[in-house]
Design an enzyme around this catalytic site. Structure first.
Site, PDB file in Angstrom:
ATOM      1  N   ASP A   1       0.941  -1.282  -0.203  1.00 17.87           N
ATOM      2  CA  ASP A   1       0.080  -0.020   0.010  1.00 17.87           C
ATOM      3  C   ASP A   1       1.014   1.516  -0.043  1.00 17.87           C
ATOM      4  OD1 ASP A   1       0.777  -0.208   2.853  1.00 17.87           O
ATOM      5  OD2 ASP A   1      -1.232  -0.297   3.414  1.00 17.87           O
ATOM      6  N   SER A   2       2.220   0.956   0.017  1.00 22.85           N
ATOM      7  CA  SER A   2       3.152   2.046  -0.226  1.00 22.85           C
ATOM      8  C   SER A   2       2.782   2.846  -1.571  1.00 22.85           C
ATOM      9  CB  SER A   2       4.657   1.571  -0.146  1.00 22.85           C
ATOM     10  OG  SER A   2       4.542   0.758  -0.899  1.00 22.85           O
TER      11      SER A   2
ATOM     12  N   ASP B   1      -0.938  -6.305   0.044  1.00 19.48           N
ATOM     13  CA  ASP B   1      -1.276  -5.727   1.128  1.00 19.48           C
ATOM     14  C   ASP B   1      -2.971  -5.522   1.255  1.00 19.48           C
ATOM     15  OD1 ASP B   1       0.956  -5.315   2.713  1.00 19.48           O
ATOM     16  OD2 ASP B   1       1.355  -3.190   1.851  1.00 19.48           O
TER      17      ASP B   1
ATOM     18  N   LYS C   1      -0.810  -9.660   3.259  1.00 23.16           N
ATOM     19  CA  LYS C   1      -0.214  -9.134   4.375  1.00 23.16           C
ATOM     20  C   LYS C   1      -1.062  -8.025   5.211  1.00 23.16           C
ATOM     21  CE  LYS C   1       3.425  -6.010   3.770  1.00 23.16           C
ATOM     22  NZ  LYS C   1       2.946  -4.852   4.544  1.00 23.16           N
TER      23      LYS C   1
ATOM     24  N   GLU D   1      -1.012  -5.514   8.970  1.00 24.01           N
ATOM     25  CA  GLU D   1      -0.362  -4.778  10.037  1.00 24.01           C
ATOM     26  C   GLU D   1      -0.878  -4.880  11.354  1.00 24.01           C
ATOM     27  OE1 GLU D   1       0.400  -0.639   8.911  1.00 24.01           O
ATOM     28  OE2 GLU D   1       1.271  -1.161   6.791  1.00 24.01           O
TER      29      GLU D   1
ATOM     30  N   GLU E   1       9.369  -4.130  10.291  1.00 23.37           N
ATOM     31  CA  GLU E   1       9.849  -2.818   9.642  1.00 23.37           C
ATOM     32  C   GLU E   1      10.340  -2.146  10.896  1.00 23.37           C
ATOM     33  OE1 GLU E   1       7.083  -1.003   7.247  1.00 23.37           O
ATOM     34  OE2 GLU E   1       8.374   0.898   6.855  1.00 23.37           O
TER      35      GLU E   1
HETATM   36  O1  KIV Z   1       3.510  -1.121   1.563  1.00 28.00           O
HETATM   37  C1  KIV Z   1       4.922  -1.423   1.653  1.00 28.00           C
HETATM   38  O2  KIV Z   1       5.502  -1.146   0.561  1.00 28.00           O
HETATM   39  C2  KIV Z   1       5.233  -2.373   2.688  1.00 28.00           C
HETATM   40  C3  KIV Z   1       6.692  -2.419   2.999  1.00 28.00           C
HETATM   41  C4  KIV Z   1       7.100  -1.053   3.645  1.00 28.00           C
HETATM   42  C5  KIV Z   1       6.974  -3.579   3.678  1.00 28.00           C
HETATM   43  O3  KIV Z   1       4.283  -2.630   3.544  1.00 28.00           O
END
Ligand code: KIV
Length: 262
Positions: free
Chosen positions: A42-43, A81, A110, A112, A179
């Site tokens: 989600d970056s 994510d 994934k 969090e 992280e």
């Molecule tokens: O969203 C993302 O790119 C991430 C990485 C920082 C691991 O979760």
């Protein structure tokens, strides 16, 4: 690439190279360079959409980019994510979001956090979707954490990360991602972990590494986190830069804890 192969790499100490990826063109290139795992992070909110955080990214954004990446990939394992507000209200809502990402092409999702996420991880894993749990600094909750801060520095913080990791693995998490945690803490947990542990700003002692693609290709403007290295330095192609990253991760020469670690 498969989950059993990744587990085998973790068990034998063979390092896992992972990068974020958001489209088919880069998925093909990263595959060719030998990247083991692609993360539709989600970056993308920061690096593609120009937002200040990952919180505004929604499930439709993630589905679109997951579909694009999956079209371009042949070899790598694809992780997507679960975005902010797509798994927080109920386990059922989390399942629906995870299943949509799998239908779009993800092999694993994934999410969090630990503690409150444990039962969600159990619910999704038991129903057949592999889950990676992201601990330490969690970008979706940057405001609650008080900013971009290393997590697990003090005894209580480290104990919490260890406890939550164990609970998540017992609940079925097939992978952990840390992280911005101290290298010594990540190495200690990795050594005892039954599942692969990926690190970003977590030292060289994890099973593998991930970076945001735009950071390591030096596309991101402005100040970059300490754990980032510019892999385009000395390279004349993007493929060369990504291959340099894969080689350094596999050789254990990236990251250097004294330079990129905490
Ligand atoms: O969203 C993302 O790119 C991430 C990485 C920082 C691991 O979760």
């Amino acid at each position: 690439m498969t989950l059993p192969r990744l587990a085998q790499m973790h068990a034998s100490g063979e390092k896992i190279a992972m990068l974020t990826c958001y489209d088919a063109a880069f998925a093909g290139l990263l595959d060719e360079a030998g990247v083991d795992m692609l993360l539709i992070g989600d970056s993308l909110g920061n690096v593609l959409q120009g937002r200040g955080s990952t919180a505004p990214v929604n499930l439709d954004d993630m589905l679109y980019h997951t579909t694009c990446v999956r079209r371009g990939v042949k070899y790598a394992f694809v992780v997507a994510d679960l975005p902010f507000d797509s798994y927080h209200v109920s386990k059922e809502e989390a399942w629906k979001s995870a299943a949509a990402l799998v239908k779009a092409g993800a092999h694993m999702v994934k999410l969090e956090g630990g503690g409150w996420t444990t039962e969600t991880v159990r619910f999704i894993s038991e129903r057949g979707i592999p889950v990676c749990a992201h601990l330490g600094f969690t970008p979706q909750t940057v405001t609650s954490l008080g900013g971009f801060k290393v997590q697990g520095r003090d005894e209580a913080g480290a104990a919490r990360i260890k406890r939550e990791s164990q609970e998540l693995v017992e609940a079925g998490a097939a992978m952990l991602l840390y992280e911005m945690v101290p290298a010594t803490l990540a190495a200690e947990i990795t050594a005892a972990s039954p599942v692969p542990v990926i690190g970003i700003g977590a030292g060289v002692g994890t099973s593998g590494q991930v970076l945001v693609l735009h950071d390591m290709l030096d596309i991101t403007q402005g100040r970059k986190p300490r754990f980032v290295k510019n892999f385009m330095a000395g390279q004349d192609s993007i493929l060369g830069g990504v291959k340099a990253y894969v080689n350094e991760v596999k050789a254990g020469t990236f990251p250097v804890d004294a330079v990129h670690g905490f």
